[in-house]
Design an enzyme around this catalytic site. Structure first.
Site, PDB file in Angstrom:
ATOM      1  N   GLN A  52     -17.494  -2.485 -11.089  1.00 57.19           N
ATOM      2  CA  GLN A  52     -16.053  -2.241 -10.938  1.00 57.19           C
ATOM      3  C   GLN A  52     -15.319  -3.535 -10.599  1.00 57.19           C
ATOM      4  OE1 GLN A  52     -15.895   0.706  -7.839  1.00 57.19           O
ATOM      5  NE2 GLN A  52     -16.001   2.435  -9.254  1.00 57.19           N
ATOM      6  N   THR A  83     -15.470  11.392  -8.384  1.00 60.95           N
ATOM      7  CA  THR A  83     -14.749  10.227  -7.909  1.00 60.95           C
ATOM      8  C   THR A  83     -13.524  10.063  -8.784  1.00 60.95           C
ATOM      9  OG1 THR A  83     -14.753   7.795  -7.944  1.00 60.95           O
ATOM     10  CG2 THR A  83     -16.430   8.882  -9.241  1.00 60.95           C
ATOM     11  N   CYS A 197      -8.487   9.355  -3.765  1.00 61.84           N
ATOM     12  CA  CYS A 197      -9.848   8.829  -3.648  1.00 61.84           C
ATOM     13  C   CYS A 197     -10.613   9.903  -2.894  1.00 61.84           C
ATOM     14  CB  CYS A 197      -9.870   7.512  -2.899  1.00 61.84           C
ATOM     15  SG  CYS A 197     -11.548   6.950  -2.496  1.00 61.84           S
ATOM     16  N   GLU A 199     -12.874   9.915  -0.878  1.00 65.57           N
ATOM     17  CA  GLU A 199     -13.244   9.646   0.519  1.00 65.57           C
ATOM     18  C   GLU A 199     -12.069   9.766   1.497  1.00 65.57           C
ATOM     19  OE1 GLU A 199     -16.455   8.399  -1.840  1.00 65.57           O
ATOM     20  OE2 GLU A 199     -14.454   7.526  -1.936  1.00 65.57           O
TER      21      GLU A 199
END
Length: 230
Positions: A52, A83, A197, A199
């Site tokens: 990435q 994700t 995101c 997370e």
């Protein structure tokens, strides 16, 4: 019940929430001892993260395409990329398999529409906030007005994701940064904010702010449950 295919591990911290949310959704819908039929392939995030940040999206997409084929071979009837950022590889994943991909941005846009949200703030990795594969999809396919933080705050959001949240570190100063940025987006006219995101929802909860939040992990998991039971 159909089998849900998951490409996880990016990071495993949020993939664990996918597994929990999907199983809780099936249990709530069917009762008894029912649980979800899931085929999960969890990748090693370290090499993906390096690809990435090197800008080698073709290499990262190849990792996910391989994972998708493995999930299909395990009997999955659909596939989810667990994700937001790696939905940059959504087309590669779709082309690698014959089963449908349930796109996280589409599921999120549908949820926003149910709540009448037209102008929305977006938090996520710098890739998600700055590139068109996600933000552009919300704008062009779903007609949303998408706002992102300024450059300085985008870096803060991005760094906290990779340096803390993906490592399972939940820090109060970082939560304070996120809440400040969410409040700023609301003051600029955002009717709600997407936790774009998988997370971020580990750190920031709806109870932390009066601004309406849309947690993409929860939304994506619920969409998978609806699809599997349809």
């Amino acid at each position: 019940m159909k089998t849900i295919g998951l490409i996880g591990g990016m990071s495993w911290e949020s993939t664990a929430d996918y597994y929990r949310e999907i199983n809780e959704g099936v249990k709530q819908a069917l009762g008894g001892l029912h649980s979800a039929k899931i085929a999960l392939f969890s990748v090693d995030f370290e090499p993906v993260e390096k690809l990435q940040h090197q800008g080698d999206w073709q290499g990262a997409a190849a990792v996910l395409a391989d994972a998708a084929r493995r999930v299909e071979a395990a009997g999955a009837d659909c596939v989810l990329i667990c994700t937001n950022t790696m939905h940059k590889a959504a087309r590669d994943v779709e082309q690698a398999v014959s089963i449908p991909l349930l796109h996280i941005a589409d599921a999120t846009a549908q949820e926003l529409a149910l709540h009448g949200v037209k102008k929305v703030g977006l938090l996520g990795t710098a890739f998600t906030m700055e590139q068109d594969f996600y933000k552009g999809r919300l704008q062009q396919l779903h007609g949303l007005d998408v706002m992102v933080p300024g450059e300085h705050d985008r870096k803060i959001v991005h760094d906290i994701i990779y340096q803390e949240l993906c490592l399972g570190q939940l820090r109060e100063p970082s939560k304070a940064h996120y809440l400040r940025i969410i409040d700023a987006l609301a003051k600029q006219g955002a009717q709600a904010v997407i936790l774009g995101c998988t997370e971020i929802g580990l750190l920031v909860k709806q109870a932390d702010t009066q601004v309406m939040l849309f947690d993409t992990t929860v939304i994506h998991a619920r969409k998978a449950v609806q699809w599997a039971l349809s």
